[in-house]
Design a protein around this motif. Sequence first.
Motif, PDB file in Angstrom:
ATOM      1  N   ALA A  21      -2.381  69.616   8.709  1.00  0.00           N
ATOM      2  CA  ALA A  21      -2.457  68.157   8.785  1.00  0.00           C
ATOM      3  C   ALA A  21      -1.726  67.581   7.578  1.00  0.00           C
ATOM      4  CB  ALA A  21      -3.906  67.690   8.803  1.00  0.00           C
ATOM      5  N   VAL A  22      -1.089  66.424   7.782  1.00  0.00           N
ATOM      6  CA  VAL A  22      -0.336  65.767   6.726  1.00  0.00           C
ATOM      7  C   VAL A  22      -0.747  64.300   6.694  1.00  0.00           C
ATOM      8  CG1 VAL A  22       1.963  65.204   5.856  1.00  0.00           C
ATOM      9  CG2 VAL A  22       1.603  67.341   7.097  1.00  0.00           C
ATOM     10  N   GLY A  23      -0.936  63.783   5.487  1.00  0.00           N
ATOM     11  CA  GLY A  23      -1.304  62.384   5.335  1.00  0.00           C
ATOM     12  C   GLY A  23      -0.126  61.537   4.919  1.00  0.00           C
ATOM     13  N   TYR A  24      -0.097  60.309   5.435  1.00  0.00           N
ATOM     14  CA  TYR A  24       0.930  59.335   5.078  1.00  0.00           C
ATOM     15  C   TYR A  24       0.244  57.999   4.822  1.00  0.00           C
ATOM     16  CZ  TYR A  24       4.130  62.750   7.047  1.00  0.00           C
ATOM     17  OH  TYR A  24       4.822  63.906   7.307  1.00  0.00           O
ATOM     18  N   VAL A  25       0.783  57.257   3.889  1.00  0.00           N
ATOM     19  CA  VAL A  25       0.303  55.893   3.670  1.00  0.00           C
ATOM     20  C   VAL A  25       1.407  54.969   4.159  1.00  0.00           C
ATOM     21  CG1 VAL A  25      -0.484  54.167   2.023  1.00  0.00           C
ATOM     22  CG2 VAL A  25      -1.119  56.569   1.703  1.00  0.00           C
ATOM     23  N   LEU A  26       1.141  54.332   5.285  1.00  0.00           N
ATOM     24  CA  LEU A  26       2.067  53.378   5.871  1.00  0.00           C
ATOM     25  C   LEU A  26       1.603  51.981   5.468  1.00  0.00           C
ATOM     26  CD1 LEU A  26       2.164  55.004   9.421  1.00  0.00           C
ATOM     27  CD2 LEU A  26       3.532  55.589   7.419  1.00  0.00           C
ATOM     28  N   ALA A  27       2.211  50.984   6.023  1.00  0.00           N
ATOM     29  CA  ALA A  27       1.789  49.610   5.754  1.00  0.00           C
ATOM     30  C   ALA A  27       1.714  48.874   7.085  1.00  0.00           C
ATOM     31  CB  ALA A  27       2.781  48.916   4.826  1.00  0.00           C
ATOM     32  N   ARG A  28       0.662  48.100   7.258  1.00  0.00           N
ATOM     33  CA  ARG A  28       0.555  47.296   8.473  1.00  0.00           C
ATOM     34  C   ARG A  28       0.164  45.879   8.103  1.00  0.00           C
ATOM     35  NH1 ARG A  28      -4.779  49.364  11.788  1.00  0.00           N
ATOM     36  NH2 ARG A  28      -6.281  48.987  10.138  1.00  0.00           N
ATOM     37  N   VAL A  29       0.298  45.007   9.074  1.00  0.00           N
ATOM     38  CA  VAL A  29      -0.051  43.609   8.882  1.00  0.00           C
ATOM     39  C   VAL A  29      -1.464  43.418   9.422  1.00  0.00           C
ATOM     40  CG1 VAL A  29       0.567  41.235   9.458  1.00  0.00           C
ATOM     41  CG2 VAL A  29       2.368  42.947   9.106  1.00  0.00           C
ATOM     42  N   ASP A  30      -2.375  42.893   8.581  1.00  0.00           N
ATOM     43  CA  ASP A  30      -3.748  42.689   9.030  1.00  0.00           C
ATOM     44  C   ASP A  30      -3.875  41.375   9.796  1.00  0.00           C
ATOM     45  OD1 ASP A  30      -3.961  40.623   7.146  1.00  0.00           O
ATOM     46  OD2 ASP A  30      -5.361  41.701   5.855  1.00  0.00           O
ATOM     47  N   ASN A  32      -4.936  38.605   8.946  1.00  0.00           N
ATOM     48  CA  ASN A  32      -4.595  37.432   8.140  1.00  0.00           C
ATOM     49  C   ASN A  32      -3.107  37.345   7.814  1.00  0.00           C
ATOM     50  OD1 ASN A  32      -7.345  36.603   7.957  1.00  0.00           O
ATOM     51  ND2 ASN A  32      -7.649  38.184   6.391  1.00  0.00           N
ATOM     52  N   GLY A  33      -2.322  38.300   8.343  1.00  0.00           N
ATOM     53  CA  GLY A  33      -0.888  38.304   8.089  1.00  0.00           C
ATOM     54  C   GLY A  33      -0.503  38.971   6.781  1.00  0.00           C
ATOM     55  N   LYS A  34      -1.464  39.578   6.105  1.00  0.00           N
ATOM     56  CA  LYS A  34      -1.209  40.237   4.826  1.00  0.00           C
ATOM     57  C   LYS A  34      -0.805  41.696   5.057  1.00  0.00           C
ATOM     58  CE  LYS A  34      -3.446  41.319   0.457  1.00  0.00           C
ATOM     59  NZ  LYS A  34      -4.702  41.390  -0.283  1.00  0.00           N
ATOM     60  N   THR A  35       0.140  42.187   4.274  1.00  0.00           N
ATOM     61  CA  THR A  35       0.539  43.588   4.337  1.00  0.00           C
ATOM     62  C   THR A  35      -0.465  44.418   3.551  1.00  0.00           C
ATOM     63  OG1 THR A  35       2.857  42.981   4.551  1.00  0.00           O
ATOM     64  CG2 THR A  35       2.390  45.219   3.811  1.00  0.00           C
ATOM     65  N   VAL A  36      -1.048  45.416   4.236  1.00  0.00           N
ATOM     66  CA  VAL A  36      -2.090  46.245   3.632  1.00  0.00           C
ATOM     67  C   VAL A  36      -1.771  47.718   3.861  1.00  0.00           C
ATOM     68  CG1 VAL A  36      -3.898  44.484   3.883  1.00  0.00           C
ATOM     69  CG2 VAL A  36      -3.524  46.128   5.720  1.00  0.00           C
ATOM     70  N   PRO A  37      -2.294  48.600   3.008  1.00  0.00           N
ATOM     71  CA  PRO A  37      -2.091  50.039   3.212  1.00  0.00           C
ATOM     72  C   PRO A  37      -2.721  50.491   4.526  1.00  0.00           C
ATOM     73  CG  PRO A  37      -2.956  49.605   1.018  1.00  0.00           C
ATOM     74  CD  PRO A  37      -3.047  48.324   1.776  1.00  0.00           C
ATOM     75  N   VAL A 121       0.381  49.951  17.077  1.00  0.00           N
ATOM     76  CA  VAL A 121       0.034  49.228  15.855  1.00  0.00           C
ATOM     77  C   VAL A 121       1.260  48.441  15.400  1.00  0.00           C
ATOM     78  CG1 VAL A 121      -1.701  50.881  15.057  1.00  0.00           C
ATOM     79  CG2 VAL A 121       0.650  51.145  14.333  1.00  0.00           C
ATOM     80  N   ILE A 122       1.037  47.397  14.631  1.00  0.00           N
ATOM     81  CA  ILE A 122       2.146  46.635  14.062  1.00  0.00           C
ATOM     82  C   ILE A 122       2.282  47.047  12.610  1.00  0.00           C
ATOM     83  CG2 ILE A 122       3.018  44.346  13.490  1.00  0.00           C
ATOM     84  CD1 ILE A 122       1.404  43.287  15.884  1.00  0.00           C
ATOM     85  N   LEU A 123       3.383  47.718  12.316  1.00  0.00           N
ATOM     86  CA  LEU A 123       3.637  48.174  10.958  1.00  0.00           C
ATOM     87  C   LEU A 123       4.554  47.203  10.235  1.00  0.00           C
ATOM     88  CD1 LEU A 123       4.130  52.002  11.466  1.00  0.00           C
ATOM     89  CD2 LEU A 123       2.065  50.780  10.818  1.00  0.00           C
ATOM     90  N   ALA A 124       4.475  47.243   8.918  1.00  0.00           N
ATOM     91  CA  ALA A 124       5.334  46.421   8.065  1.00  0.00           C
ATOM     92  C   ALA A 124       6.089  47.350   7.135  1.00  0.00           C
ATOM     93  CB  ALA A 124       4.487  45.450   7.244  1.00  0.00           C
ATOM     94  N   GLU A 125       7.220  46.884   6.652  1.00  0.00           N
ATOM     95  CA  GLU A 125       7.916  47.667   5.635  1.00  0.00           C
ATOM     96  C   GLU A 125       7.092  47.598   4.361  1.00  0.00           C
ATOM     97  OE1 GLU A 125      12.065  47.155   5.088  1.00  0.00           O
ATOM     98  OE2 GLU A 125      12.367  46.605   7.186  1.00  0.00           O
ATOM     99  N   GLU A 126       7.194  48.640   3.549  1.00  0.00           N
ATOM    100  CA  GLU A 126       6.364  48.716   2.356  1.00  0.00           C
ATOM    101  C   GLU A 126       6.947  48.017   1.144  1.00  0.00           C
ATOM    102  OE1 GLU A 126       3.957  52.279   1.649  1.00  0.00           O
ATOM    103  OE2 GLU A 126       5.280  53.175   3.129  1.00  0.00           O
ATOM    104  N   ASP A 127       8.105  47.406   1.254  1.00  0.00           N
ATOM    105  CA  ASP A 127       8.693  46.721   0.105  1.00  0.00           C
ATOM    106  C   ASP A 127       7.714  45.710  -0.468  1.00  0.00           C
ATOM    107  OD1 ASP A 127      10.941  48.174   0.566  1.00  0.00           O
ATOM    108  OD2 ASP A 127      12.002  46.577   1.610  1.00  0.00           O
ATOM    109  N   GLY A 128       7.380  45.854  -1.723  1.00  0.00           N
ATOM    110  CA  GLY A 128       6.493  44.903  -2.384  1.00  0.00           C
ATOM    111  C   GLY A 128       5.017  45.136  -2.114  1.00  0.00           C
ATOM    112  N   LEU A 129       4.675  46.222  -1.442  1.00  0.00           N
ATOM    113  CA  LEU A 129       3.268  46.489  -1.156  1.00  0.00           C
ATOM    114  C   LEU A 129       2.571  46.925  -2.437  1.00  0.00           C
ATOM    115  CD1 LEU A 129       0.936  46.864   0.857  1.00  0.00           C
ATOM    116  CD2 LEU A 129       1.754  49.188   1.214  1.00  0.00           C
ATOM    117  N   ASP A 130       1.614  46.150  -2.874  1.00  0.00           N
ATOM    118  CA  ASP A 130       0.830  46.508  -4.060  1.00  0.00           C
ATOM    119  C   ASP A 130      -0.363  47.310  -3.592  1.00  0.00           C
ATOM    120  OD1 ASP A 130       1.463  43.227  -5.282  1.00  0.00           O
ATOM    121  OD2 ASP A 130       2.466  45.079  -5.822  1.00  0.00           O
TER     122      ASP A 130
END
Length: 145
Positions: A21-30, A32-37, A121-130
């Motif tokens: 198994a391999v884990g990845y941290v992607l980014a999605r839009v919640d 509220n429209g916020k980009t979250v891990p 799922v709706i993913l977002a690019e991770e640019d600027g993801l804190d």
Amino acid sequence: MEQTRELFAVCHVNDVAKRRAVGYVLARVDENGKTVPFPVVITRFKGKYYGYVNRCPHQGTRLDFEPRQFLDSGLQNLMCGKHGALFDIPTGHCNDGPCKGERLEPVEVVIDNEEVCITGVILAEEDGLDREENDEMPEIVIQPD
């Protein structure tokens, strides 16, 4: 008319070894429209690929309490490293541990041109993801096919 579902490539099929198994941290839009891990785990078991949100239903902690450790010693179940809960790989159902009877949240996996992709799922690019979490999981940028 059937709607086309967007596929997001996560990794190559060979990046997930048999019975691993391999884990990845992607980014999605919640909601509220916020980009979250969006931590996910992709596993390969008996010739098939399965995906789950990397979160134990017991207390919401990641399964890989120790970095990159997702499976039990017999490589038969996904395991929560914090409390030892064991999850059936094909179904995500907890068979043993403090959340017995509950299940992992599935992520739909599709194999396309030797790429392991997720959909639904709706993913977002991770640019600027804190990211608040401090871990050693690889970060990747997801681009739609």
